[in-house]
Design an enzyme around this catalytic site. Structure first.
Site, PDB file in Angstrom:
ATOM      1  CG  ASP A  16      21.925 -11.440   9.057  1.00  0.00           C
ATOM      2  OD1 ASP A  16      21.755 -12.228  10.012  1.00  0.00           O
ATOM      3  OD2 ASP A  16      22.787 -10.538   9.074  1.00  0.00           O
ATOM      4  CG  HIS A  33      16.254 -18.411  14.500  1.00  0.00           C
ATOM      5  ND1 HIS A  33      16.956 -17.612  13.631  1.00  0.00           N
ATOM      6  CD2 HIS A  33      17.045 -18.539  15.609  1.00  0.00           C
ATOM      7  CE1 HIS A  33      18.125 -17.276  14.179  1.00  0.00           C
ATOM      8  NE2 HIS A  33      18.198 -17.819  15.384  1.00  0.00           N
ATOM      9  CG  LEU A 127      11.467 -22.615  -6.766  1.00  0.00           C
ATOM     10  CD1 LEU A 127      12.055 -21.412  -7.503  1.00  0.00           C
ATOM     11  CD2 LEU A 127      10.821 -22.153  -5.460  1.00  0.00           C
TER      12      LEU A 127
HETATM   13  C1  IPE Z   1      24.741 -15.338   7.701  1.00  0.00           C
HETATM   14  O1  IPE Z   1      24.306 -14.609   8.785  1.00  0.00           O
HETATM   15  C2  IPE Z   1      24.258 -16.745   7.802  1.00  0.00           C
HETATM   16  C3  IPE Z   1      22.843 -16.962   7.557  1.00  0.00           C
HETATM   17  C4  IPE Z   1      21.962 -16.067   7.250  1.00  0.00           C
HETATM   18  C5  IPE Z   1      22.442 -18.331   7.635  1.00  0.00           C
HETATM   19  P1  IPE Z   1      25.196 -14.445  10.103  1.00  0.00           P
HETATM   20  O2  IPE Z   1      24.375 -13.637  11.045  1.00  0.00           O
HETATM   21  O3  IPE Z   1      25.682 -15.742  10.561  1.00  0.00           O
HETATM   22  O4  IPE Z   1      26.424 -13.605   9.548  1.00  0.00           O
HETATM   23  P2  IPE Z   1      27.445 -12.665  10.323  1.00  0.00           P
HETATM   24  O5  IPE Z   1      27.896 -13.391  11.547  1.00  0.00           O
HETATM   25  O6  IPE Z   1      26.705 -11.412  10.678  1.00  0.00           O
HETATM   26  O7  IPE Z   1      28.527 -12.389   9.327  1.00  0.00           O
HETATM   27  C1  IPE Z   2      19.855 -15.140  10.445  1.00  0.00           C
HETATM   28  O1  IPE Z   2      19.474 -14.366  11.511  1.00  0.00           O
HETATM   29  C2  IPE Z   2      19.537 -16.584  10.645  1.00  0.00           C
HETATM   30  C3  IPE Z   2      20.718 -17.408  10.887  1.00  0.00           C
HETATM   31  C4  IPE Z   2      21.952 -17.032  10.915  1.00  0.00           C
HETATM   32  C5  IPE Z   2      20.440 -18.800  11.124  1.00  0.00           C
HETATM   33  P1  IPE Z   2      20.440 -14.081  12.720  1.00  0.00           P
HETATM   34  O2  IPE Z   2      20.169 -15.071  13.779  1.00  0.00           O
HETATM   35  O3  IPE Z   2      21.849 -13.961  12.285  1.00  0.00           O
HETATM   36  O4  IPE Z   2      19.899 -12.663  13.189  1.00  0.00           O
HETATM   37  P2  IPE Z   2      20.752 -11.436  13.674  1.00  0.00           P
HETATM   38  O5  IPE Z   2      21.721 -11.102  12.585  1.00  0.00           O
HETATM   39  O6  IPE Z   2      21.444 -11.847  14.935  1.00  0.00           O
HETATM   40  O7  IPE Z   2      19.741 -10.359  13.882  1.00  0.00           O
HETATM   41 MG    MG Z   3      22.997 -12.413  11.660  1.00  0.00          MG
END
Ligand code: IPE
Ligand code: IPE
Ligand code: MG
Length: 243
Positions: A16, A33, A127
């Site tokens: 995240d 991303h 892995l």
């Molecule tokens: C969790 O992150 C999903 C992934 C890392 C793929 P999110 O950014 O979607 O989670 P929330 O919305 O903060 O709970």
């Molecule tokens: C996690 O990063 C990746 C996915 C959920 C695909 P985010 O896109 O949720 O990044 P933040 O949490 O908004 O910074």
């Molecule tokens: Mg996020």
């Protein structure tokens, strides 16, 4: 810290913080991303070197469809790009790639790429890399419950044979060792519908570092923190600790 330490067999990561990483740089979230993909590549290599047996990465949740369509399509394009670009080198490095999640919502093209990648690498003995895509912990429990209901309806098993072990075997990753360590980057202290059943006794590790800034040193820190935990599994000593 170089003395004998336990390398968890199965590490799962909630990657995240990509969006915030990009926003802090006045870039589009999609750039975050892309940066996140680079980190994932490095961590896969490092985990394989450390002889982690199974690495499970949360790439796209069943709730991530709620994001603006341009971000969803950027994420899916990146997934296709990464599958195509990385599969040969993963295969060369003896990595077995496995996608967990409800892939039926993806295009036929992507589903075919996934099946190809899984088939190509299925006999690899290094892995195991699980990528959670359109994955939700609740979906996983539900698909398992449906499979078992079908087995009982068809008379393949009796109700008494629906044990915890049987249930576990029908969940995603039922064939792999239990998740020892869950790492979440990005500063949130939640599971966000990642693994639910599978993390009953996992150690949880949270770091504020945004995923694109995560690296080998921070992965080591998480493993060191894991080593400092005493896993009791409900008992009063740590006899079950694997190392
Ligand atoms: C969790 O992150 C999903 C992934 C890392 C793929 P999110 O950014 O979607 O989670 P929330 O919305 O903060 O709970
Ligand atoms: C996690 O990063 C990746 C996915 C959920 C695909 P985010 O896109 O949720 O990044 P933040 O949490 O908004 O910074
Ligand atoms: Mg996020």
């Amino acid at each position: 810290m170089t003395q004998e330490r336990c390398i968890p067999s199965h590490v799962a990561i909630i990657m995240d913080g990509n969006g915030r990483w990009a926003q802090q740089r006045n870039q589009l979230r999609a750039m975050g991303h892309r940066a996140g993909l680079k980190t994932a590549r490095k961590i896969v290599t490092y985990a394989a070197n450390l002889k982690v047996k199974v690495l499970t990465l949360y790439a796209f949740s069943s709730e991530n469809w709620k994001r603006p369509p341009n971000e969803v399509s950027a994420l899916i394009s990146l997934f296709i790009y990464a599958l195509n670009r990385e599969i040969n080198s993963l295969h060369k490095n003896n990595v077995r790639l496995n996608i967990i999640g409800d892939i039926s919502r993806f295009s036929d093209h992507l589903q075919n790429r996934i099946i190809y990648a899984q088939n190509l690498t299925r006999s690899n003995s290094g892995l195991v890399l699980n990528i959670a895509a359109n994955y939700g912990g609740r979906w996983d429990i539900l698909q398992s419950a449906k499979k078992i209901a079908m087995q009982v309806t068809k008379g393949e098993i009796t109700l008494d044979e629906v044990t915890e072990d049987h249930f576990a075997s029908t969940m995603s990753m039922g064939e792999f060792p239990e998740v020892d360590l869950v790492i979440r980057t990005g500063g949130e202290y939640r599971i966000s519908n990642f693994l639910l059943w599978q993390i009953a006794y996992s150690e949880l590790y949270f770091t504020d570092t945004l995923w694109p800034d995560f690296n080998q040193r921070l992965f080591d820190e998480a493993i060191n923190a894991f080593n400092a935990r005493e896993r009791r599994f409900g008992g009063i000593d740590n006899k079950e600790q694997s190392c």
